[in-house]
Design a protein around this motif. Structure first.
Motif: not given
Ligand SMILES: NC(=O)c1ccc[n+]([C@@H]2O[C@H](COP(=O)([O-])OP(=O)(O)OC[C@H]3O[C@@H](n4cnc5c(N)ncnc54)[C@H](O)[C@@H]3O)[C@@H](O)[C@H]2O)c1
Length: 305
Positions: A227, A295, A304
């Motif tokens: 991420r 993402r 996130s």
């Protein structure tokens, strides 16, 4: 499961992670946040207020700002922690300072309280020396930043930690929407034994000119689905804390394998500590182009950072 009236969480250390831990618990329970530095306390209150307003505006929470700020009590002395049923130590990553503070926590904690160390790498075996015949109530909680978004953490078990302390802690975490992966005690546990090697090698790649920081992170994000790239993660943690963590891993683990790369040492010496100083591997603030969060398609809708 809702939080109960019995949950009073004590948080010692109001720096990068301590304030984030306090924020997450204050969404549902009374929290006493202690730091010996009054400026750190003031900064933490302002940062929690900002972070929570952002969450409310994004629709990420239905908990009001008034609730969070009403649950938060701040102090500069650890005697204020007396009523806490869970005490979470988050002071600077210095094993000797932590040992000293754990001696004080051992003295002020109520008999039924659980005492947790939030450390990047210091083994509980070292801190256990401060807890006399009460190592049964010592464990580790290794949170990730920001705690209100990354709701997974490591729960570290010392051989002497009692099943009752583990169960009570799991219950408190669950009541606050946090889930823990239980691991054994070792320098760096699982997360930082691995992450610190990755960050250190990523810094070396940049120093050698093989690739820039943005490209290094893009490889890990685009090809492996991370991420946040390792260098943006290091900036988020704080490069001073990264270097201290590597040094702790050297002291309690392998002095060669974990030797901090010169690129990290140079950035810290130049005061480039990452997000907290406005610049590290990347620049932050007005006009800067901070690192992006990746993402994946399967990740859409997940949190996130
Ligand atoms: N930064 C992260 O992302 C992160 C994540 C998980 C764990 N950790 C660990 O958590 C701990 C804190 O990290 P940080 O990044 O918040 O550090 P930081 O340097 O931002 O903050 C440390 C705070 O501890 C306070 N402090 C130091 N000694 C104290 C004492 N004796 N009594 C009371 N307060 C004291 C300092 O005034 C400072 O405000 C470290 O052990 C670190 O390895 C950090």
């Amino acid at each position: 499961m809702p939080a109960t009236d019995a949950d009073v969480v004590g948080v010692v250390g109001a720096g990068q992670i301590g304030r984030s831990v306090a924020h997450a618990f204050a969404e549902r329970s009374p929290v006493v946040l202690v730091d010996r530095d009054p400026a750190a306390v003031d900064d933490a209150i302002a940062a929690i207020r900002r972070a929570h307003m952002g969450r409310v505006l994004r629709g990420a929470t239905t908990v009001s700002l008034d609730t969070v700020m009403g649950n938060l009590r701040c102090a500069t002395g650890i005697r204020e922690l007396g009523k806490a049923t869970l005490m979470i130590e988050n002071i600077t990553e210095s094993p000797d300072d932590k040992l000293e503070l754990h001696r004080e926590l051992h003295r002020v904690a109520a008999a039924e309280a659980v005492i947790a160390a939030n450390t990047s790498a210091v083994p509980l075996a070292f801190l256990a020396g401060a807890h006399g015949d009460r190592t049964d109530r010592l464990l580790g909680l290794h949170f990730m930043m920001p705690v209100v978004e990354i709701r997974c953490l490591e729960l570290i078990r010392h051989p002497a930690t009692s099943p009752a302390a583990l169960t009570a802690t799991r219950d408190v975490l669950e009541r606050h929407g946090l889930s823990a992966v239980e691991v054994g005690d070792a320098p760096g546990f699982v997360s930082n034994r691995l992450l610190m090697l990755l960050v250190n090698e990523a810094a070396a790649v940049v120093r050698e000119g093989v690739a820039g920081a943005r490209e290094v992170d893009a490889v890990l994000q685009g090809c492996f689905g991370h991420r946040l790239g390792p260098l943006a993660t290091a900036d988020l943690i704080g490069l001073d804390t990264v270097v201290r963590s590597l040094q702790v891993l050297q002291r309690f683990g392998d002095p060669v394998k974990y030797a901090p790369d010169a690129a990290l040492l140079d950035l810290v010496a130049a005061g480039r500590l990452g997000r907290k100083s406005g610049i590290g591997f990347f620049a932050y603030g007005a006009g800067a182009s901070p690192p992006t969060t990746h993402r994946s398609e399967s990740d859409q809708g997940a949190h996130s950072r």
